[in-house]
Design a protein around this motif. Structure first.
Motif, short mmCIF file in Angstrom:
data_model
loop_
_atom_site.label_atom_id
_atom_site.label_comp_id
_atom_site.label_asym_id
_atom_site.label_seq_id
_atom_site.Cartn_x
_atom_site.Cartn_y
_atom_site.Cartn_z
N UNK A 148 32.93 -11.89 45.90
CA UNK A 148 33.41 -12.20 46.53
C UNK A 148 34.79 -12.21 47.61
N UNK A 149 35.44 -12.10 46.28
CA UNK A 149 37.18 -12.16 46.01
C UNK A 149 37.03 -10.45 46.54
N UNK A 150 36.51 -9.82 46.52
CA UNK A 150 36.78 -8.32 46.86
C UNK A 150 36.08 -7.82 48.65
N UNK A 151 35.33 -8.69 48.90
CA UNK A 151 34.61 -9.10 50.02
C UNK A 151 35.74 -9.45 50.87
N UNK A 152 36.07 -10.33 50.22
CA UNK A 152 37.35 -10.96 50.79
C UNK A 152 38.77 -10.47 51.04
N UNK A 153 39.44 -10.31 50.21
CA UNK A 153 40.37 -8.71 50.37
C UNK A 153 40.23 -7.95 51.26
N UNK B 250 41.60 -5.13 56.33
CA UNK B 250 40.63 -3.48 56.38
C UNK B 250 40.11 -4.16 57.38
N UNK B 251 40.24 -4.91 59.09
CA UNK B 251 39.48 -4.92 60.08
C UNK B 251 38.43 -4.08 59.86
N UNK B 252 38.22 -2.59 60.19
CA UNK B 252 37.14 -2.60 60.42
C UNK B 252 35.65 -3.06 58.97
N UNK B 253 36.36 -3.40 58.52
CA UNK B 253 35.36 -3.69 57.37
C UNK B 253 34.68 -4.79 57.73
N UNK B 254 35.49 -6.22 58.47
CA UNK B 254 35.14 -7.25 58.44
C UNK B 254 33.53 -7.43 59.36
N UNK B 255 32.11 -7.83 59.12
CA UNK B 255 31.01 -8.16 59.69
C UNK B 255 29.86 -6.93 59.11
N UNK B 256 30.91 -6.42 58.72
CA UNK B 256 30.09 -5.38 57.70
C UNK B 256 29.89 -5.21 56.39
N UNK B 257 30.82 -6.72 55.47
CA UNK B 257 30.75 -5.85 54.40
C UNK B 257 30.00 -6.78 54.10
N UNK B 258 28.75 -6.55 52.93
CA UNK B 258 28.44 -7.55 51.74
C UNK B 258 28.12 -7.32 50.76
N UNK B 259 27.67 -8.56 50.03
CA UNK B 259 28.35 -8.05 48.41
C UNK B 259 27.13 -7.58 47.73
N UNK B 260 27.38 -6.53 46.96
CA UNK B 260 26.12 -6.24 45.75
C UNK B 260 27.15 -6.06 44.46
#
Length: 765
Positions: free
Chosen positions: A180-185, A190-200
């Motif tokens: 979750x920390x990596x996704x938050x950063x 990186x605005x383009x990553x918002x909404x399309x980033x998932x935690x694996x």
């Protein structure tokens, strides 16, 4: 995907029956050498197995020529997995990014894959720049979490790295982060990553577990199913068994690990250390370190065993025979946002790991875990003392870490993959027998609310999508628009602005025109010029607004469909942060009808009872909107409001936070999302809050109850304060309202909304 030859204008499925589901095909590549056993290499084999458990057919393209088959042999033995060997250019033993991308494109050209999952920033960047695998690329990048100058960080500057990640995110269907920390950063930077980033997160095989027959804290057999731990502390005089598996590297402190055993023995604690691996990593900043490491390995020690390289099963067995695994690292690596596969495997074996204290490790193991070390302060002596202090607690710690590992089992991760596939519509229907795809144009000056629609059309096998992005409300490239209107079967105008007027005037015979109105358009002078009869379907976001559109344009009610703004339940449903219920969130304060003054009044009212509440204002400031700031009434009203706030004691509890695309990450800390506006056509922020586990508060306004229900609509600020205080005083009441909120917002889920859009845009074509 887009542009695939399909057929005609007849119904795609005239019988009304659903086509059979097919097996999802996955192409997997990691910028890792399977001749070297480390966490990244193990990830590739684990990922292939997890995809197989999810029911996918998996092809793995290797990076390096196989010098040994410790890991690639394991891949070849997996059901449903095909391994493609590496064929690097002459004189090379491994693929560089460009030839690797060519190899992936060649495989895809033979039979296109549904998902192309690629790990590593260099290969992800190469694929993104080629525009390969549009709509199918899943990019897994972990390097951004490393400090610059480490062996894993590369040589890019921070600015270059974020720019590269932006390019990758824009080209990807999904971005993958380990924590979750990596996704938050990632989403914040990186605005383009918002909404399309998932935690694996890394995953561990279901079969890894502790032995029920060993008299120690772990197993001699690491392949049995996990069971309740039956560990015992080392008996009187019995040694504490330590193990390290992986590469030997300076920042992993491997040269100092034998010294820990010396200090334990000097303190009267018998100890043994097993070291597994044979790869000594060169450190350019300390060129003599590798030689020193080899000298340590060559020095005979009765209490240290060097086992060399082992296959994965044998390495796990070595770890399972230990009491503690060693994961002590340089403090610079604490900045990494990765979660170590080795740490998870150790937990799955029931063997407590000794690791640096980091946010990710605290989240995994608990802040009170006794085998945390300080990478900056602790040396071998301090670590030896910490191990000695927990010697008698090893059975308790074994049970604790075993429970920690359960959510990271491969079957759990396979279920997660299935959820993501469903989110993006896979496995999808087979292509129909059309002679060509349906040609769809989406036209508008602002497509921020059309993300789910663009994704639907991008992914649809029978659609070829093009965008006509107007430079402003009134301005566009007319020549380009004329080409698009001549080409299209369907035109969807986002916002009923001058774009809708233009396309209605230029509509072709047999062409379908759909127009979505939000709210401000009804005040636009251009709307009187709209040839409403040329529009096949109008779309609004709420029942209330549909009624206004019908009245304003003199339409028959059946010509207007209601499709709410989409909310991604899968993206927004993230673990909340501690203390969130005392944080109020307001997204957007411009124009004045957003009623920032009501939010401040609410905070003041709450502080009379509980001063712990804070107000977080997310968005741009009024002067950042020139068209609003030029209005004297608006400007003076905001200046007066800010002046009064500056004199108010609650000013210390107000945080102004910048606009950003990472709403899901921001909402983790918010417990109440405010909607004090006097007018809204929908208001997405409270709906997103409901999906995130926050609760909405909406001041009474036309249409609010139709969208959000009666439970969260209040008459005034005093009623809003009562709702918040009463709810936060009763955990059961808050949980009940959270359930109600999630049930209500389920109707706005992106999958439901995209199905409605498909009906409106493509029905009968």
């Amino acid at each position: 995907m887009n542009g695939i030859e399909t057929a005609g204008r007849e119904p795609a499925n005239p019988s009304g029956t659903l086509p059979p589901q097919r097996q999802v095909r996955v192409l997997l590549y990691g910028d890792v050498d399977l001749n070297i056993i480390d966490g990244s290499a193990v990830w590739l084999t684990s990922m292939a197995q997890t995809w197989s458990l999810a029911g996918a057919q998996v092809d793995v393209q290797l990076k390096a020529v196989e010098d040994r088959t410790l890991l690639s042999g394991e891949l070849r033995s997996m059901p449903g997995v095909t391994v493609w060997p590496a064929h690097p250019p002459q004189g090379r033993r491994a693929l560089e990014p460009a030839p690797a991308a060519e190899a992936l494109q060649k495989l895809d050209g033979q039979d296109p894959y549904d998902v192309v999952m690629v790990r590593g920033i260099r290969i992800c960047r190469q694929v993104a720049r080629r525009g390969a695998f549009a709509g199918r690329l899943w990019s897994y990048v972990t390097e951004f979490g490393y400090p610059h100058g480490t062996a894993d960080s590369g040589t890019d500057t921070g600015a270059e790295r974020w720019q590269q990640l932006g390019e990758i995110a824009a080209a990807s269907r999904l971005m993958l982060a380990q924590t979750e920390q990596a996704r938050a950063v990632l989403e914040a930077m990186v605005p383009a990553a918002a909404g399309r980033t998932v935690v694996l997160s890394p995953m561990v095989p279901d079969a890894i577990g502790p032995s029920t027959t060993s008299g120690t804290s772990a197993a001699s057999n690491a392949s049995i199913a996990p069971t309740a731990a039956s560990a015992a502390a080392p008996g009187p005089g019995g040694p504490v068994r330590l193990v390290y598996t992986g590469k030997f590297a300076r920042r992993w402190r491997t040269d100092q690990m034998p010294v820990i055993v010396e200090y334990l023995r000097a303190g009267g604690v018998a100890a043994e250390l097993t070291m597994v691996g044979d790869k000594v990593q060169h450190d350019p900043e300390h060129p003599d370190w590798a030689e020193r490491m080899r000298a340590v390995m060559a020095t005979p020690r009765p209490d240290v065993a060097w086992l060399g390289a082992l296959d994965r099963t044998a390495a796990l067995e070595a770890a399972a025979r230990a009491d503690i695994t060693l994961g002590w690292r340089d403090e610079e690596l604490d900045l990494s946002l990765e979660l170590s596969t080795k740490v998870l495997e150790s937990c799955a074996l029931g063997v407590p790991p000794l690791v640096n204290r980091t946010a990710a490790h605290e989240e995994l193991l608990g802040a009170d875990y006794p085998l945390f070390v300080d990478g900056a302060e602790d040396g071998p002596l301090e670590i030896a003392r910490r191990i000695a202090a927990v010697r008698d607690r090893l059975p308790e710690l074994s049970a604790r870490v075993l429970a920690v590992a359960e959510p990271y089992r491969m079957t759990a991760r396979a279920d997660t993959l299935k959820t993501w596939l469903a989110r993006i519509g896979l496995p999808g229907p087979a292509r129909t027998q059309r002679s060509r795809p349906v040609r769809v144009v989406v036209a508008g000056h602002d497509l921020k609310f059309a993300g789910e629609l663009v994704d639907l059309l991008t992914d649809h096998p029978d659609v070829d999508l093009r965008l006509d992005h107007w430079s402003s409300l009134h301005h566009h490239d007319e020549a380009s628009s004329r080409e698009l209107v001549d080409w299209a079967d369907v035109v969807m105008c986002e916002w009923a602005g001058p774009n809708a007027v233009w396309y209605a005037q230029h509509k072709k015979s047999g062409q379908r025109l759909v127009v979505r109105l939000h709210m401000f358009e009804l005040r636009g002078r251009w709307l009187s010029e709209l040839a409403a009869d040329a529009v096949d379907r109008f779309v609004t976001v709420s029942e209330h607004y549909r009624d206004l559109v019908v009245e304003h344009l003199g339409l028959a009610a059946e010509r207007v469909s209601v499709i709410p703004n989409a909310v991604s339940l899968a993206d927004l449903d993230r673990p909340g942060l501690p203390g969130r219920h005392h944080r109020l969130g307001l997204v957007g304060m411009v124009p004045l009808r957003k009623r920032l003054d009501r939010a401040v009044d609410l905070l003041r009212e709450l502080h009379r009872t509980d001063p712990r509440y804070t107000l977080h204002l997310r968005g741009r400031m009024p002067w950042e909107y020139p068209h609003e700031w030029r209005k004297p009434v608006q400007r003076e009203a905001y200046m007066d409001l800010f002046a009064r706030l500056g004199d108010d004691p609650v000013r210390h509890a107000v945080a102004f936070e910048p606009f950003g695309a990472d709403m899901a990450g921001w909402l983790r800390k918010i417990g109440w999302v405010l909607s004090p506006s006097t007018v809204e056509s929908f208001h997405l922020a409270p709906a997103e809050g409901m999906a995130s586990g926050a609760l909405p508060v909406l001041w009474e306004r036309p249409g609010a109850r139709d969208i959000f229900g009666d439970e969260f609509v209040v008459q005034d600020t005093a009623a809003a304060a009562r709702l918040i205080l009463e709810t936060d005083a009763d955990d059961d009441a808050r949980a009940a309202r959270q359930r109600t909120a999630r049930e209500r917002v389920a109707g706005f889920d992106e999958r439901t909304v995209t199905a409605s859009w498909q009906q409106v845009l493509l029905s009968g074509l």
